[in-house]
Structures are given as C-alpha cells and as structure tokens.
Design a protein around this motif. Structure first.
Motif, short mmCIF file in Angstrom:
data_model
loop_
_atom_site.label_atom_id
_atom_site.label_comp_id
_atom_site.label_asym_id
_atom_site.label_seq_id
_atom_site.Cartn_x
_atom_site.Cartn_y
_atom_site.Cartn_z
N ASN A 1 0.80 -1.23 0.00
CA ASN A 1 0.00 0.00 0.00
C ASN A 1 0.83 1.28 0.00
OD1 ASN A 1 -2.52 -1.42 0.08
ND2 ASN A 1 -2.19 -1.78 2.27
N ARG A 2 2.12 1.15 -0.24
CA ARG A 2 2.98 2.33 -0.34
C ARG A 2 3.16 2.71 -1.80
NH1 ARG A 2 4.21 4.83 4.64
NH2 ARG A 2 4.59 3.22 6.21
N LYS A 3 3.31 4.01 -2.06
CA LYS A 3 3.65 4.46 -3.40
C LYS A 3 5.14 4.23 -3.62
CE LYS A 3 0.07 7.99 -4.04
NZ LYS A 3 -0.19 9.44 -4.28
N ILE A 4 5.45 3.53 -4.68
CA ILE A 4 6.82 3.18 -5.02
C ILE A 4 7.03 3.47 -6.49
CG2 ILE A 4 8.53 1.31 -5.20
CD1 ILE A 4 7.83 1.90 -2.32
N THR A 5 8.20 4.01 -6.85
CA THR A 5 8.52 4.17 -8.25
C THR A 5 9.86 3.51 -8.56
OG1 THR A 5 8.56 5.73 -10.10
CG2 THR A 5 9.75 6.39 -8.09
N GLY A 6 10.14 3.39 -9.83
CA GLY A 6 11.37 2.79 -10.33
C GLY A 6 11.31 2.89 -11.84
N PHE A 7 12.20 2.21 -12.53
CA PHE A 7 12.23 2.34 -13.99
C PHE A 7 11.07 1.54 -14.58
CE2 PHE A 7 14.19 2.29 -18.26
CZ PHE A 7 14.56 3.62 -18.32
N PRO A 8 10.13 2.22 -15.24
CA PRO A 8 8.93 1.53 -15.74
C PRO A 8 9.16 0.87 -17.10
CG PRO A 8 8.76 3.86 -16.19
CD PRO A 8 10.05 3.68 -15.45
N ASP A 9 8.33 -0.08 -17.41
CA ASP A 9 8.45 -0.79 -18.68
C ASP A 9 8.26 0.12 -19.88
OD1 ASP A 9 9.03 -3.19 -17.52
OD2 ASP A 9 7.01 -4.03 -17.71
N MET A 10 7.54 1.23 -19.71
CA MET A 10 7.30 2.10 -20.86
C MET A 10 8.60 2.72 -21.38
SD MET A 10 5.52 5.62 -19.47
CE MET A 10 5.52 6.28 -21.13
N PHE A 11 9.64 2.75 -20.54
CA PHE A 11 10.93 3.28 -20.99
C PHE A 11 11.90 2.16 -21.37
CE2 PHE A 11 9.88 6.90 -17.92
CZ PHE A 11 9.25 7.63 -18.91
N GLU A 12 11.49 0.92 -21.23
CA GLU A 12 12.32 -0.22 -21.62
C GLU A 12 12.03 -0.59 -23.08
OE1 GLU A 12 14.56 -1.39 -19.67
OE2 GLU A 12 13.85 -1.60 -17.60
N ASN A 13 13.01 -1.19 -23.72
CA ASN A 13 12.78 -1.81 -25.03
C ASN A 13 12.45 -3.27 -24.76
OD1 ASN A 13 12.77 -2.87 -27.59
ND2 ASN A 13 14.76 -2.02 -28.19
N THR A 14 11.19 -3.54 -24.56
CA THR A 14 10.78 -4.87 -24.09
C THR A 14 11.01 -5.96 -25.13
OG1 THR A 14 8.49 -4.40 -24.78
CG2 THR A 14 9.09 -3.94 -22.47
N ALA A 15 11.28 -5.58 -26.37
CA ALA A 15 11.57 -6.58 -27.41
C ALA A 15 13.05 -6.88 -27.52
CB ALA A 15 11.04 -6.09 -28.76
N ALA A 16 13.86 -6.14 -26.79
CA ALA A 16 15.31 -6.30 -26.90
C ALA A 16 15.81 -7.50 -26.10
CB ALA A 16 16.01 -5.03 -26.41
N ASP A 17 16.98 -8.01 -26.50
CA ASP A 17 17.54 -9.19 -25.85
C ASP A 17 17.85 -8.93 -24.38
OD1 ASP A 17 17.37 -10.65 -28.17
OD2 ASP A 17 19.45 -10.30 -28.77
N TYR A 18 18.32 -7.71 -24.05
CA TYR A 18 18.66 -7.44 -22.65
C TYR A 18 17.43 -7.59 -21.76
CZ TYR A 18 16.35 -2.90 -22.22
OH TYR A 18 15.41 -1.92 -22.12
N TYR A 19 16.29 -7.06 -22.24
CA TYR A 19 15.08 -7.08 -21.40
C TYR A 19 14.57 -8.50 -21.20
CZ TYR A 19 10.53 -5.91 -19.48
OH TYR A 19 9.43 -5.82 -18.66
N LYS A 20 14.75 -9.34 -22.19
CA LYS A 20 14.28 -10.72 -22.09
C LYS A 20 15.01 -11.51 -21.01
CE LYS A 20 12.91 -10.83 -26.96
NZ LYS A 20 13.18 -11.40 -28.31
N THR A 21 16.14 -11.00 -20.55
CA THR A 21 16.88 -11.68 -19.47
C THR A 21 16.39 -11.28 -18.08
OG1 THR A 21 18.62 -10.00 -19.22
CG2 THR A 21 18.94 -11.70 -20.92
#
Length: 376
Positions: A299-319
């Motif tokens: 129930n706490r507000k937390i932030t971090g690097f969101p998927d919208m800024f990731e290249n989710t199709a890239a090999d790095y993200y798949k790991t």
C-alpha cells in the motif's frame, strides 16, 4: 529518449576496476585473488580468534613496525602477534581491503580495520610470493578515532557483469552511485558499499562531461571502495539509518533474491530506517517481507524504472527475472511513474523514498537526508 538511454548504457558499460593497472597488467593470473585470501586470513584470524589462519597468512619472519602514541618505535614478531590471539576470542573488528598492488613476486596492500566507537586502523602490508603462495612479511599501521555518529547509509550494488547468461554487458549506474554518494558525504553521513559477493563491482553509464562523475572516476580512494565492497556478512544493519539501492542493468540480478541483503534491509526498516532506491535499483526491494509474509511496501507508493521506458523486445530485457512495476504491484505496492523520462520524478511515502530514473538521484538523496534528520 529510451534509445539514447540504453545506447549510453551499452557504451558506458562496463568499466571494470583496474585503475591500479599494475595489479592486472603484471600480476600472474590468480595472484590478486590469492593475496585477498591471505589478507582475509589475517583479518578474520585476528577478529575471530583463529591463530592458525594467522600462521597461514604470515611468513615465519613476519614483523610488525609501528609508532606508538608516545612516539617510540614498536616492533613485534609474528610469533608474538599470534601468541596474543586467544583461540575463540572474537573482537568487534570489521576489515576491508582498500588496495592491492602487485609486481612480479612482490606486492603491497592497504586494509582498513574499523572498530566501531573506538578506532579506525589503516594497515599497510608487504607480501612476497614463494613456493606458489603469498605471505605477509611486513605490516605497519596508523589509526584515528572512530566517528561516534550513527548516521550511516548503506549502498546496495550488484556484482553482475552481464544481462543474465548472455554476453551483453551489464553494470551499476555510476551516476546513481556518485551523485548520491557526494550529497550524502557532504551532509556528514558515512557511506558504505555492499554487494552480494563483496569485492569489485562493474560500473557503466559514465558521463565524464559531468564534473562530479569525472572527479570521482579519477578519485582512487573512492574507486577503491567500489573495488572492495563489503560482503553481507561484514555488515551490521544496526549501524545504518538508511539503505540505498542504486540502479543500472546489473541491479536486476543477484540482489533481490539475496537473503542476506534482505535481512539487512528488513532490520534497517524495523529499526525505523529509510528504504530508498533509484531506477532499476527498485528491483532490489521486491522480496522484502515482514515476519507475517507481507511486503513491507504494501500500500505504499513506489517508483522505479517503468516498462514504458524499456525496449521490451530487446535481448537485454528478455533476461530480466521480472518487470519492476508489475512485481511491485503484485506484491501489494502502488507502483507509480511519470510518462516522461528525465523529469526528476520521485516519491516519498513514509520511510520509503524512490526515484524513477537517474534524474531523480539527487532528489532521492536529499529526501533521505531530510528523513534521517527528523529521526534526531
């Protein structure tokens, strides 16, 4: 923007800690690690009352030379040093290796020995290699009074050099380390570094057009801290007011699942301390649960690097073992983020202070300081 971010990541990663180039250019393979083992025998043998480990570390003709408080020369043999170690008698000494310099069969080393609320010793060693092993032949030391301040921050970093099992370089985000470190130190806080395995960590995302980053990149004392991070077993969580998870792609690996680091973070939290993270560093908190099995950030507000800024199709993200935003939400947290990269988006919710991307590093650090000051 996100393409620029990850291009910079790949170009910046991975600066490994070989600034004392002689140690890697001239030393035979394994020499530096053997010296670490010898110095560890010295540090742990003294701290834990294990004379046999000291016999293993010292050359038979080892001598200690130091100047006493009265200004006289102190000379002690290895035999005398070892004889003063009572088997099983543990001493509150926290040791870490600051530097090792190797040339052929000779080496010098520098070690810090902290005795909380008493003294901090700096030990200087000469070592020689013979019969296939490294032995300490000489030790000198100096010391200063330990700070009585309890205001310390523990940085959590990763030893991971690649994205998963690929050959893609991964690293800790240099900006997210040095900008926060600089702000904490200038405010009077003491900063320590820990990683799952201890020792050297890889860094990348280095921007030498930024003067602060450039200054720390060429600061041998600071870089030695990153070459010699603590192992979790060397950390007493009761010493820290806050924990800070820095980011970079490496932060996705080896940290969140490390139970020893989890215990440290939970103890700091239970003591009323601050849990803070920036960017991919937020991945490190996803498994933090209380004794009832509930996430401490529920129930706490937390932030971090969101998927919208990731290249989710890239090999790095798949790991990646998980999506930061989805995992925070799955564990009961309220994951929030800005739709713009680089706009200093950060969130304070009680003693949880998190930032979305590198641009929020300074703000997160300052909010941590403000929260610590309120504890007094």
């Amino acid at each position: 923007m996100r393409q620029h971010f990850f291009l910079r990541a790949l170009l910046g990663a991975c600066l490994l800690f070989c600034l004392s180039g002689r140690a890697t250019a001239i030393a035979a393979p394994g020499d530096t690690e053997q010296i670490r083992e010898t110095l560890t025998d010295y540090m742990e043998g003294t701290a834990n009352g294990e004379p046999e480990r000291l016999r293993r570390a010292f050359h038979p003709d080892f001598n200690l030379y130091a100047v006493t408080e009265a200004g006289t020369l102190l000379v002690r043999s290895g035999g005398k040093y070892i004889a003063d170690i009572k088997p099983g008698n543990k001493i509150n000494r926290i040791g870490r290796i600051l530097s090792i310099d190797v040339e052929n069969n000779a080496a010098s080393a520098k070690v810090e020995i902290a005795m909380p609320n008493f003294r901090i010793y700096t030990d200087y060693f000469m070592l020689l290699k013979y019969e296939g092993g490294w032995k300490i032949v000489h030790k000198s030391y100096t010391w200063k009074e330990a700070s009585k301040s309890k205001d310390k921050v523990l940085f959590i970093t990763s030893n991971q050099h690649t994205y998963g099992n690929t050959k893609l370089n991964a690293s800790n985000h240099f900006e997210e380390i040095v900008i926060a470190y600089d702000i904490f130190r200038k405010s009077g806080l003491v900063v320590d570094f820990v990683s799952p395995n201890g020792g050297a960590i890889p860094v990348g995302y280095v921007d030498t057009s930024n003067q602060t980053q450039k200054d720390y990149l060429y600061d041998a004392g600071f870089m030695n801290l990153l070459k010699n991070t603590f192992k979790p077993a060397q950390v007493d969580p009761n010493d820290y007011k806050a924990i800070y998870y820095s980011g970079g792609g490496a932060a996705m690996f080896g940290v969140a699942e490390n139970t020893a680091i989890q215990r440290i973070a939970l103890k700091i939290h239970d003591n009323g301390g601050v849990i803070s993270a920036v960017c991919h560093g937020t991945a490190g908190i996803v498994n933090l649960k209380n004794s009832a099995g509930a996430s401490i950030f529920s129930n706490r507000k937390i932030t971090g690097f969101p998927d919208m800024f990731e290249n989710t199709a890239a090999d790095y993200y798949k790991t990646f073992p998980f999506s930061i935003g989805k995992e925070i939400a799955r564990q009961g947290g309220n994951f929030v983020h800005s739709k713009r990269f680089g706009d200093n988006f950060h969130v304070v919710d009680g003693n949880f202070i998190t930032g979305q991307d590198p641009s929020s590093t300074a703000s997160v650090a300052r909010k941590v300081i403000e929260t610590i000051q309120k504890m007094h």
